[in-house]
Design a protein around this motif. Structure first.
Motif, PDB file in Angstrom:
ATOM      1  N   ASN A  80      52.832  54.226 -14.754  1.00 53.03           N
ATOM      2  CA  ASN A  80      52.979  53.920 -13.331  1.00 53.03           C
ATOM      3  C   ASN A  80      53.597  52.537 -13.184  1.00 53.03           C
ATOM      4  O   ASN A  80      53.431  51.672 -14.026  1.00 53.03           O
ATOM      5  N   ARG A  81      54.285  52.345 -12.080  1.00 52.75           N
ATOM      6  CA  ARG A  81      54.871  51.047 -11.759  1.00 52.75           C
ATOM      7  C   ARG A  81      53.974  50.380 -10.726  1.00 52.75           C
ATOM      8  O   ARG A  81      53.764  50.912  -9.640  1.00 52.75           O
ATOM      9  N   TYR A 123      56.056  46.250 -11.944  1.00 50.26           N
ATOM     10  CA  TYR A 123      57.395  46.308 -11.354  1.00 50.26           C
ATOM     11  C   TYR A 123      57.732  45.019 -10.622  1.00 50.26           C
ATOM     12  O   TYR A 123      58.833  44.508 -10.718  1.00 50.26           O
ATOM     13  N   GLY A 124      56.751  44.490  -9.858  1.00 43.45           N
ATOM     14  CA  GLY A 124      57.035  43.298  -9.079  1.00 43.45           C
ATOM     15  C   GLY A 124      55.790  42.525  -8.708  1.00 43.45           C
ATOM     16  O   GLY A 124      54.698  43.083  -8.617  1.00 43.45           O
ATOM     17  N   ILE A 125      55.987  41.228  -8.524  1.00 45.39           N
ATOM     18  CA  ILE A 125      54.937  40.344  -8.038  1.00 45.39           C
ATOM     19  C   ILE A 125      55.303  40.009  -6.599  1.00 45.39           C
ATOM     20  O   ILE A 125      56.417  39.563  -6.323  1.00 45.39           O
ATOM     21  N   ARG A 154      57.533  43.541   2.091  1.00 38.50           N
ATOM     22  CA  ARG A 154      58.391  44.012   0.995  1.00 38.50           C
ATOM     23  C   ARG A 154      57.613  44.964   0.077  1.00 38.50           C
ATOM     24  O   ARG A 154      58.150  45.985  -0.384  1.00 38.50           O
ATOM     25  N   LEU A 155      56.334  44.674  -0.162  1.00 41.35           N
ATOM     26  CA  LEU A 155      55.471  45.539  -0.967  1.00 41.35           C
ATOM     27  C   LEU A 155      55.393  46.938  -0.351  1.00 41.35           C
ATOM     28  O   LEU A 155      55.569  47.946  -1.036  1.00 41.35           O
ATOM     29  N   ASP A 161      54.112  52.853  -7.445  1.00 38.92           N
ATOM     30  CA  ASP A 161      53.158  53.899  -7.082  1.00 38.92           C
ATOM     31  C   ASP A 161      51.717  53.430  -7.229  1.00 38.92           C
ATOM     32  O   ASP A 161      50.784  54.187  -6.978  1.00 38.92           O
ATOM     33  N   THR A 162      51.558  52.185  -7.637  1.00 41.18           N
ATOM     34  CA  THR A 162      50.236  51.592  -7.765  1.00 41.18           C
ATOM     35  C   THR A 162      50.295  50.184  -7.188  1.00 41.18           C
ATOM     36  O   THR A 162      51.208  49.424  -7.509  1.00 41.18           O
ATOM     37  N   ILE A 163      49.335  49.858  -6.326  1.00 46.16           N
ATOM     38  CA  ILE A 163      49.247  48.516  -5.773  1.00 46.16           C
ATOM     39  C   ILE A 163      47.970  47.879  -6.306  1.00 46.16           C
ATOM     40  O   ILE A 163      46.891  48.477  -6.231  1.00 46.16           O
ATOM     41  N   ILE A 164      48.137  46.682  -6.845  1.00 37.57           N
ATOM     42  CA  ILE A 164      47.013  45.947  -7.424  1.00 37.57           C
ATOM     43  C   ILE A 164      46.872  44.625  -6.685  1.00 37.57           C
ATOM     44  O   ILE A 164      47.862  43.928  -6.456  1.00 37.57           O
TER      45      ILE A 164
END
Length: 180
Positions: free
Chosen positions: A7-8, A45-47, A68-69, A79-82
């Motif tokens: 997952n990203r 994927y991104g911060i 942006r998130l 597809d995953t938010i942390i």
């Protein structure tokens, strides 16, 4: 917590108050969130970082990286938010409904370092999320009321109210420790 594979993840970092701009709090959040992303076998994927921006119910500041998130999640880039806790994402119940929509319509999963993770694709998960959203909003509003009351008390006593010193004000002149 089930283990995800390939997952990203989008890692969201936020601190409400960083007057010095040193980003120490969001730095600690980033370390912990990256560690969780690795444990979940996600590719970071991104911060997304909104330092020194409140997410309370009364704040009207735009959080550009939060927006942006959400855009990247809707576009399928993540597809995953942390986040460190659910309240780092938002303290606004209306915005929690947007997160539920992301889960239901786009399959986005949410994981937190220091608060419970729950599946927003289940009725029980949505119920828990909504209760936490109400609690987070209430805590932010309680804090705002306490701060306002303390400032009023200081004003009544003629004491310092916070903020920058007024232009030209240097305070009382002291000589040998005594006020002149």
């Amino acid at each position: 917590m089930s283990v995800q594979t390939k997952n990203r993840s989008g890692i969201y970092l936020r601190i409400s108050d960083d007057r010095e701009g040193r980003e120490l709090g969001v730095g600690r959040q980033q370390e912990d969130c990256l560690s969780l992303s690795n444990r979940l076998h996600c590719i970071a994927y991104g911060i997304y970082k909104d330092n020194d921006i409140s997410a309370s119910t009364r704040s009207r500041k735009i959080r550009p990286d939060y927006q942006r998130l959400l855009t990247d999640a809707r576009a399928g880039l993540i597809d995953t938010i942390i986040a460190y806790t659910s309240s780092r994402l938002t303290r606004r119940p209306r915005e929690h409904e947007d997160l539920i929509e992301l889960a239901e319509e786009y399959g986005v999963q949410f994981y937190y370092v220091a608060s419970p993770s729950f599946d927003l694709n289940t009725a029980a998960g949505r119920r828990i999320a909504r209760m936490l959203a109400a609690n987070d909003a209430g805590e932010a509003e309680d804090t705002a009321e306490r701060v306002a009351r303390a400032k009023l008390a200081n004003a009544v006593r003629g004491e310092y109210m916070g903020g920058a010193r007024a232009y030209g004000f240097e305070g009382p002149i002291k000589e040998n420790g005594l006020v002149k």
